[in-house]
Design a protein around this motif. Sequence first.
Motif, PDB file in Angstrom:
ATOM      1  N   LEU A 148       2.543   1.655  -3.389  1.00  0.00           N
ATOM      2  CA  LEU A 148       1.599   2.112  -4.393  1.00  0.00           C
ATOM      3  C   LEU A 148       1.377   3.615  -4.250  1.00  0.00           C
ATOM      4  CD1 LEU A 148       0.096   0.675  -6.580  1.00  0.00           C
ATOM      5  CD2 LEU A 148      -1.788   0.266  -4.993  1.00  0.00           C
ATOM      6  N   GLU A 149       1.292   4.039  -3.031  1.00  0.00           N
ATOM      7  CA  GLU A 149       1.106   5.454  -2.757  1.00  0.00           C
ATOM      8  C   GLU A 149       2.286   6.248  -3.319  1.00  0.00           C
ATOM      9  OE1 GLU A 149       0.293   5.825   1.396  1.00  0.00           O
ATOM     10  OE2 GLU A 149       0.259   8.018   1.269  1.00  0.00           O
ATOM     11  N   PHE A 174      -8.664  -7.081   1.238  1.00  0.00           N
ATOM     12  CA  PHE A 174      -9.876  -6.851   0.461  1.00  0.00           C
ATOM     13  C   PHE A 174      -9.703  -5.672  -0.479  1.00  0.00           C
ATOM     14  CE2 PHE A 174     -10.293  -4.810   4.560  1.00  0.00           C
ATOM     15  CZ  PHE A 174     -10.523  -3.501   4.183  1.00  0.00           C
ATOM     16  N   TRP A 175      -8.727  -4.833  -0.209  1.00  0.00           N
ATOM     17  CA  TRP A 175      -8.555  -3.689  -1.100  1.00  0.00           C
ATOM     18  C   TRP A 175      -7.651  -4.008  -2.288  1.00  0.00           C
ATOM     19  CZ3 TRP A 175      -3.456  -2.536  -1.259  1.00  0.00           C
ATOM     20  CH2 TRP A 175      -2.697  -2.928  -0.153  1.00  0.00           C
ATOM     21  N   HIS A 199      -8.143  -5.766  -4.810  1.00  0.00           N
ATOM     22  CA  HIS A 199      -8.804  -5.648  -6.111  1.00  0.00           C
ATOM     23  C   HIS A 199      -9.653  -4.392  -6.214  1.00  0.00           C
ATOM     24  CE1 HIS A 199     -10.679  -8.582  -3.447  1.00  0.00           C
ATOM     25  NE2 HIS A 199     -11.806  -8.000  -3.756  1.00  0.00           N
ATOM     26  N   LEU A 200      -9.528  -3.527  -5.227  1.00  0.00           N
ATOM     27  CA  LEU A 200     -10.226  -2.237  -5.316  1.00  0.00           C
ATOM     28  C   LEU A 200      -9.349  -1.212  -6.015  1.00  0.00           C
ATOM     29  CD1 LEU A 200     -12.095  -1.619  -1.987  1.00  0.00           C
ATOM     30  CD2 LEU A 200     -13.001  -2.216  -4.228  1.00  0.00           C
ATOM     31  N   VAL A 201      -8.056  -1.333  -5.781  1.00  0.00           N
ATOM     32  CA  VAL A 201      -7.165  -0.402  -6.440  1.00  0.00           C
ATOM     33  C   VAL A 201      -7.136  -0.751  -7.919  1.00  0.00           C
ATOM     34  CG1 VAL A 201      -5.782  -0.206  -4.376  1.00  0.00           C
ATOM     35  CG2 VAL A 201      -5.096  -1.792  -6.144  1.00  0.00           C
ATOM     36  N   GLN A 202      -6.838   0.257  -8.693  1.00  0.00           N
ATOM     37  CA  GLN A 202      -6.796  -0.012 -10.114  1.00  0.00           C
ATOM     38  C   GLN A 202      -5.434   0.350 -10.663  1.00  0.00           C
ATOM     39  OE1 GLN A 202     -10.377   1.961 -10.973  1.00  0.00           O
ATOM     40  NE2 GLN A 202     -11.424   0.090 -11.626  1.00  0.00           N
ATOM     41  N   ALA A 241       0.843  -1.201   0.000  1.00  0.00           N
ATOM     42  CA  ALA A 241       0.000   0.000   0.000  1.00  0.00           C
ATOM     43  C   ALA A 241       0.876   1.249   0.000  1.00  0.00           C
ATOM     44  CB  ALA A 241      -0.917  -0.003   1.220  1.00  0.00           C
ATOM     45  N   HIS A 297       1.942   6.512  -7.006  1.00  0.00           N
ATOM     46  CA  HIS A 297       0.924   7.501  -7.369  1.00  0.00           C
ATOM     47  C   HIS A 297       1.470   8.912  -7.277  1.00  0.00           C
ATOM     48  CE1 HIS A 297      -2.753   4.700  -6.541  1.00  0.00           C
ATOM     49  NE2 HIS A 297      -2.043   4.349  -7.583  1.00  0.00           N
TER      50      HIS A 297
END
Lengths: 355, 355
Positions: A252-253, A274-275, A277-280, A249, A256
């Motif tokens: 990824l930040e 759970f997140w 597959h929420l990130v794209q 995480a 970005h």
Amino acid sequence: MPNIYDVAKAAEVSPATVSRVLNGARVSPERVARVLAACADLGFRPNRVARGLRRRSSEVLALIIADIENPFFTALARGVEDVARSGNLSVVLCNADDDPQKEADYLEVAVAEHMAGVVISPASLTETDLGVLLDRDVPVVAIDRSPESSTIDSVGAAEEEGAYEATRHLLGQGYRRIACITGPRVSWAAVERLRGFLRACRENDPPRRRPLVRYADFRVRGGHQAMVELLDLRDPPDAVLVTNNLMAAGALEAMHERGISPPDVGLVSFGDAFWSHLVQPALTTVHQPAYEVGRAAAELLLRRRAEPTLEPQRVVLPTRLEVRESSTGPRPVAVRHAPSSRRPVPPARSAGTGS
Amino acid sequence: MPNIYDVAKAAEVSPATVSRVLNGARVSPERVARVLAACADLGFRPNRVARGLRRRSSEVLALIIADIENPFFTALARGVEDVARSGNLSVVLCNADDDPQKEADYLEVAVAEHMAGVVISPASLTETDLGVLLDRDVPVVAIDRSPESSTIDSVGAAEEEGAYEATRHLLGQGYRRIACITGPRVSWAAVERLRGFLRACRENDPPRRRPLVRYADFRVRGGHQAMVELLDLRDPPDAVLVTNNLMAAGALEAMHERGISPPDVGLVSFGDAFWSHLVQPALTTVHQPAYEVGRAAAELLLRRRAEPTLEPQRVVLPTRLEVRESSTGPRPVAVRHAPSSRRPVPPARSAGTGS
DNA sequence: CTGTTAGCGCTTTCAG
DNA sequence: CTGAAAGCGCTAACAG
């Protein structure tokens, strides 16, 4: 706060008889009824502390974890709980917070409170000292590995293989310069995952340059910082294997912030969240069987409680690569520009985001 | 496993003296030294169970939470731990898993083990029975609310206001048909948040149609399902207030599955999660001071331990709207259709970046 | 099957 | 300041 003597008096039996019905020993049905009635009447509840003192053990087991905010451990905890409950044990969670001192404190508590057993994910391969438990024959099972691994039960996942497979996958997708952000050097899992990564790098033919490795702390901030460092390299990686999801995480930040996003720079993480597959694009991950590890650990503990003299056992559960979109391959332009052998692949950063 | 008598013998003092040095009572320095030496020598560690039996209380407090996978509770736990440690208490976490039975079991354990106190986030306003603790004078503080709220210490956040402000914000951004996915009816927080939502809807002039509400379970799957239902409506909402971040994750997933994404349909969630700003667009959230709630709870507990007769106290901590991109307004076509004069509400007060 | 009795290891009066 | 002794509430021999 009535005690067993009060109940005995009310039921007109001896305290021993009360104790017996409480513990399911053979007592005449008629007396059982009287005792139960008296208990209900007085609102009696057995004092477990006294029982624990007498029996020298309690009905609760301690689960000592390194970081309560890490989803791996919460999933693990549920596994432990589910089987512990089926064995009539309560489980209490102790959060060592990656602090060897806190961990040691909880170990103390566990022995001082005569816990039924301890499941521990040792904070450190070097600092964690389970001796205090072993001296007192407190059943203990380690998650991953402990310094005493050869002599105690333990359960882990196939970390090395998982990392190996993930790295092979990245290589197979065309990434050329892969980095690894792993956890602390004292963490068995971090080391194993790194090993798997390095093995895959080594096997790759022709061998790449010296592999890029960063050690972080298994937390979001650590992952962020490590990724910043990697991205700031003159010759940054075009893919990164991050060895847990919290660090992923953070990583990824960091991407970005620089306007980079997978799969231009590939990203594979360990652990499910759970997140993921929420990130794209959705994150490719190495699935860790956290819940099952917890179950297995609790089962080993139950087994050892029942049969203290068994040989120490180690169970290893498989990991599984779950391919999603964060690792589909480097940006097309980079691939096209890359001569087959000599020149390193141009950085896959978007123009103008560098300095 | 040496006991206090062994130490006494080795140090040539009485057991009472050993006990005294262990507990910091006045003992001649010379004897203190002898006792300490003997302790170290024998590897003595006091048996807390025996001490607990005698003193009728232990040094550990229980934190009973509804769902260990909910980041709110893990942050809360850290707050509790941090202050508990400063008061020389260990804290053990008990995961009731939203199951009143498990919760009751842990309550039993807490009294039977003579825990120093209990911090509990009651699973249910109706089923949770703290009587077992209160009867035995176990200090207890409730997170949010409990059925016994008026007579015990409690700490909560300004849920109603948070939801109100969030809803105003959504209205201010031009959303016209706002739905709320809230938690179980038995959850105080769920009910409060819904109240805030409804108040904002009601105040809105001209009043909208009957507000859209869905009750779910504060978990990912529940949020997913509720969102599916909303989206499948003939006249679906153009914005949704989701009352916790787990459900928000589920809701977001449901939106993705249908190719919808914020802010076309607005989304505001409760609670912080490190992934809130990883998803794109980043999620607008109502910040909950989970860590601070934990701290406050532990402080109340410490206070009551020290001073059992104090009046019950309730502390309420503020929430704060953090505007990000998931609520910047409905898709342009919708905005164009809505003449600015009709816009019912000025943007909610917040130094957000969203407008 | 049941009762009596002796502790589990520690703290805490109460004398000294 | 120190020691002797009496339990905290329960269970586990041991007799009956």
